[in-house]
Write an enzyme that holds these catalytic residues in place. Structure first.
Site, short mmCIF file in Angstrom:
data_model
loop_
_atom_site.label_atom_id
_atom_site.label_comp_id
_atom_site.label_asym_id
_atom_site.label_seq_id
_atom_site.Cartn_x
_atom_site.Cartn_y
_atom_site.Cartn_z
N TYR A 59 -16.97 90.67 -69.92
CA TYR A 59 -15.75 89.94 -69.53
C TYR A 59 -14.61 90.16 -70.52
CZ TYR A 59 -18.18 88.04 -65.57
OH TYR A 59 -18.85 87.95 -64.37
N ARG A 62 -13.14 93.12 -68.96
CA ARG A 62 -12.41 92.75 -67.72
C ARG A 62 -11.08 92.08 -68.08
NH1 ARG A 62 -16.07 91.15 -63.60
NH2 ARG A 62 -14.30 90.66 -62.28
N GLN A 94 -10.89 85.23 -54.58
CA GLN A 94 -12.18 85.42 -55.24
C GLN A 94 -11.97 86.16 -56.57
OE1 GLN A 94 -15.22 86.84 -52.01
NE2 GLN A 94 -13.18 87.19 -51.19
N ASN A 95 -10.73 86.65 -56.77
CA ASN A 95 -10.41 87.47 -57.93
C ASN A 95 -10.19 86.63 -59.17
OD1 ASN A 95 -10.53 89.48 -56.02
ND2 ASN A 95 -8.31 89.71 -55.86
N ILE A 96 -10.61 87.18 -60.32
CA ILE A 96 -10.40 86.46 -61.59
C ILE A 96 -9.15 86.96 -62.30
CG2 ILE A 96 -12.88 86.01 -61.82
CD1 ILE A 96 -13.02 88.26 -63.91
N ASP A 97 -8.41 87.91 -61.67
CA ASP A 97 -7.16 88.38 -62.29
C ASP A 97 -6.01 87.43 -61.92
OD1 ASP A 97 -7.23 90.65 -59.61
OD2 ASP A 97 -5.63 89.18 -59.85
N HIS A 112 -13.47 81.53 -57.83
CA HIS A 112 -14.51 82.10 -58.70
C HIS A 112 -14.08 82.14 -60.17
CE1 HIS A 112 -16.45 84.28 -55.03
NE2 HIS A 112 -16.72 83.00 -55.06
N CYS A 139 -14.03 76.59 -80.47
CA CYS A 139 -13.25 75.89 -79.43
C CYS A 139 -12.05 75.22 -80.09
CB CYS A 139 -14.12 74.82 -78.76
SG CYS A 139 -13.17 73.66 -77.76
N ALA A 222 -3.97 97.65 -48.77
CA ALA A 222 -3.25 96.35 -48.81
C ALA A 222 -1.80 96.55 -49.20
CB ALA A 222 -3.95 95.42 -49.80
C1 BV8 Z 1 -23.11 79.34 -54.34
C2 BV8 Z 1 -17.00 86.07 -60.27
C3 BV8 Z 1 -23.98 77.11 -53.97
C4 BV8 Z 1 -17.65 86.97 -61.22
C5 BV8 Z 1 -18.25 86.25 -58.17
C6 BV8 Z 1 -25.68 82.35 -47.90
C7 BV8 Z 1 -26.30 83.49 -47.52
C8 BV8 Z 1 -26.76 84.41 -48.50
C9 BV8 Z 1 -26.57 84.20 -49.86
C10 BV8 Z 1 -25.92 83.07 -50.25
C11 BV8 Z 1 -25.49 82.13 -49.28
N1 BV8 Z 1 -24.91 81.12 -49.94
C12 BV8 Z 1 -24.96 81.37 -51.30
C13 BV8 Z 1 -25.57 82.56 -51.50
C14 BV8 Z 1 -25.82 83.19 -52.81
C15 BV8 Z 1 -24.61 83.96 -53.34
C16 BV8 Z 1 -24.27 85.10 -52.43
O1 BV8 Z 1 -23.37 85.03 -51.63
N2 BV8 Z 1 -25.00 86.20 -52.64
C17 BV8 Z 1 -24.68 87.42 -51.86
C18 BV8 Z 1 -24.75 88.61 -52.80
C19 BV8 Z 1 -25.57 87.55 -50.67
N3 BV8 Z 1 -23.45 83.08 -53.52
C20 BV8 Z 1 -23.38 82.35 -54.65
O2 BV8 Z 1 -24.21 82.35 -55.54
C21 BV8 Z 1 -22.13 81.47 -54.80
N4 BV8 Z 1 -22.48 80.15 -55.20
O3 BV8 Z 1 -23.43 79.68 -53.23
O4 BV8 Z 1 -23.31 78.06 -54.85
C22 BV8 Z 1 -23.00 76.70 -52.86
C23 BV8 Z 1 -23.35 76.78 -51.53
C24 BV8 Z 1 -22.47 76.32 -50.54
C25 BV8 Z 1 -21.22 75.83 -50.81
C26 BV8 Z 1 -20.91 75.79 -52.15
C27 BV8 Z 1 -21.79 76.26 -53.18
C28 BV8 Z 1 -21.20 81.98 -55.94
C29 BV8 Z 1 -20.73 83.33 -55.67
C30 BV8 Z 1 -19.64 83.71 -56.70
C31 BV8 Z 1 -20.15 84.73 -57.69
N5 BV8 Z 1 -19.03 85.25 -58.51
N6 BV8 Z 1 -17.18 86.64 -58.93
C32 BV8 Z 1 -16.87 88.23 -61.45
O5 BV8 Z 1 -15.83 88.44 -60.81
O6 BV8 Z 1 -17.35 88.98 -62.29
S1 BV8 Z 1 -18.53 87.06 -56.67
C33 BV8 Z 1 -17.60 88.54 -56.78
O7 BV8 Z 1 -18.22 89.41 -55.86
C34 BV8 Z 1 -16.16 88.43 -56.34
O8 BV8 Z 1 -15.54 87.26 -56.78
C35 BV8 Z 1 -16.29 88.47 -54.82
O9 BV8 Z 1 -16.61 87.18 -54.32
C36 BV8 Z 1 -17.49 89.38 -54.64
C37 BV8 Z 1 -16.99 90.78 -54.47
O10 BV8 Z 1 -16.55 90.87 -53.19
P1 BV8 Z 1 -15.08 91.50 -52.87
O11 BV8 Z 1 -14.04 90.80 -53.70
O12 BV8 Z 1 -14.97 91.50 -51.42
O13 BV8 Z 1 -15.18 93.00 -53.45
P2 BV8 Z 1 -16.02 94.23 -52.85
O14 BV8 Z 1 -15.98 95.29 -53.86
O15 BV8 Z 1 -17.35 93.76 -52.32
O16 BV8 Z 1 -15.17 94.69 -51.56
C38 BV8 Z 1 -13.85 95.14 -51.72
C39 BV8 Z 1 -13.29 95.28 -50.31
O17 BV8 Z 1 -11.92 95.67 -50.42
C40 BV8 Z 1 -14.00 96.33 -49.46
O18 BV8 Z 1 -14.18 95.82 -48.15
C41 BV8 Z 1 -13.00 97.52 -49.45
O19 BV8 Z 1 -13.01 98.19 -48.22
C42 BV8 Z 1 -11.68 96.79 -49.60
N7 BV8 Z 1 -10.65 97.58 -50.28
C43 BV8 Z 1 -10.81 98.47 -51.32
N8 BV8 Z 1 -9.61 98.97 -51.69
C44 BV8 Z 1 -8.67 98.39 -50.87
C45 BV8 Z 1 -9.35 97.50 -49.98
N9 BV8 Z 1 -8.71 96.79 -49.03
C46 BV8 Z 1 -7.35 96.95 -48.94
N10 BV8 Z 1 -6.64 97.78 -49.78
C47 BV8 Z 1 -7.25 98.51 -50.74
N11 BV8 Z 1 -6.52 99.32 -51.52
#
Ligand code: BV8
Length: 250
Positions: A59, A62, A94-97, A112, A139, A222
């Site tokens: 981080y 990042r 969802q972005n941290i930026d 997030h 801290c 985008a």
């Molecule tokens: C939780 C911070 C309890 C860290 C992040 C239900 C079903 C299955 C699993 C679960 C479920 N509920 C919960 C889970 C578990 C888990 C989960 O979802 N697991 C997944 C892997 C299956 N979720 C959790 O643990 C969450 N907590 O559920 O707590 C709860 C339940 C209910 C209600 C409340 C609480 C916590 C999840 C958060 C984790 N932290 N980030 C860090 O940033 O380092 S997640 C992190 O990954 C991001 O924040 C983001 O959320 C995710 C990445 O996804 P994207 O941002 O979409 O990025 P990605 O690379 O995948 O895709 C990029 C997209 O952009 C692509 O589609 C691409 O085509 C497009 N793109 C690329 N370039 C461009 C573009 N589009 C336009 N223009 C461009 N130029």
């Protein structure tokens, strides 16, 4: 008889794709962050407990990348939308930026967490932070060296979920930008918004895992799609907005 009602309340969900053109890596692309940093090691509380130095280094890098990045036309267009939209607007990212804010947006919610924030787990305070946490700084409030990145890791509850659910329940329009729809609860927002009668629009480089759930999908970078959509919205010439026609009553 056509019933027209004004589009007032908008919820926007953004993901890593909106910051890709600012040079910040996405997660799931072949050069994505998760490729060379196994998510369970760097983005889980268990990983932090096991190897805090590894996670702090991840981080710290990042945070430096975020400070070196600049908002792109997509962030700037949403900044304009925030200034000119008189209805309700919530940008859930969802972005941290902080590129939404540097693009001029104010109504932003980081579900997030934020790279430029440190959380003291000793006195539960948060502090703007643009330096490193890897050297175990004290801290500013309690002096303990218990600062961790103010980031929501997998298995942790995302921030301000009640506000998000409220906004989804009131939305007339839900727009998803630059997200793969792979992570919950964010990936479920489109269904919640649709269930409350909102129109749903996806702006993404490629179809996401939830594309079939959207009324409309526009594919492209985008930096091109978002300024065009904001122009349409603010000039009242876009299909789904500004006024949405309910289906003609029988
Ligand atoms: C939780 C911070 C309890 C860290 C992040 C239900 C079903 C299955 C699993 C679960 C479920 N509920 C919960 C889970 C578990 C888990 C989960 O979802 N697991 C997944 C892997 C299956 N979720 C959790 O643990 C969450 N907590 O559920 O707590 C709860 C339940 C209910 C209600 C409340 C609480 C916590 C999840 C958060 C984790 N932290 N980030 C860090 O940033 O380092 S997640 C992190 O990954 C991001 O924040 C983001 O959320 C995710 C990445 O996804 P994207 O941002 O979409 O990025 P990605 O690379 O995948 O895709 C990029 C997209 O952009 C692509 O589609 C691409 O085509 C497009 N793109 C690329 N370039 C461009 C573009 N589009 C336009 N223009 C461009 N130029």
């Amino acid at each position: 008889m056509q019933v027209m009602h004004a589009l007032r309340n908008i919820v926007i969900l953004s993901g890593a794709g909106i910051s890709a053109e600012s040079g910040l890596r996405t997660f799931r692309a072949e050069d994505g962050l998760w490729e060379d940093h196994p998510v369970e090691q760097v983005a889980t509380p268990e990983g932090f407990a096991r190897d805090p130095a590894l996670v702090q280094r991840f981080y710290d890098e990042r945070r430096a990348d975020v400070l070196a990045a600049r908002p792109n036309p997509a962030h700037e267009a949403l900044g304009r939308l925030d200034r000119e939209w008189t209805g309700e607007l919530l940008m859930v990212t969802q972005n941290i930026d902080d590129l939404h804010e540097r693009g001029g947006a104010r109504r932003v919610l980081h579900m997030h967490g934020e790279a430029l924030s440190a959380w003291c787990t000793a006195c539960d305070t948060r502090h703007r932070w643009d330096g490193r946490l890897g050297d175990g700084p004290a801290c500013p409030d309690c002096g303990e060296a218990m600062l961790r990145p103010d980031i929501v890791w997998f298995g942790e509850m995302p921030y301000r979920m009640d506000e998000i659910f409220d906004a989804l329940a009131r939305a007339d329009l839900f727009v998803s930008i630059g997200t793969s729809g792979a992570v919950y609860p964010a990936a479920g927002f489109v269904q919640q918004a649709a269930a409350h009668g909102a129109r749903t629009l996806e702006l993404n480089l490629e179809r996401s895992l939830g594309s079939r759930l959207f009324d409309e999908t526009r594919l492209g970078p985008a930096g091109e799609l978002v300024p065009r959509w904001v122009d349409e919205l603010l000039s009242g010439s876009s299909g789904p907005a500004p006024s949405m026609a309910d289906p003609p009553s029988e």
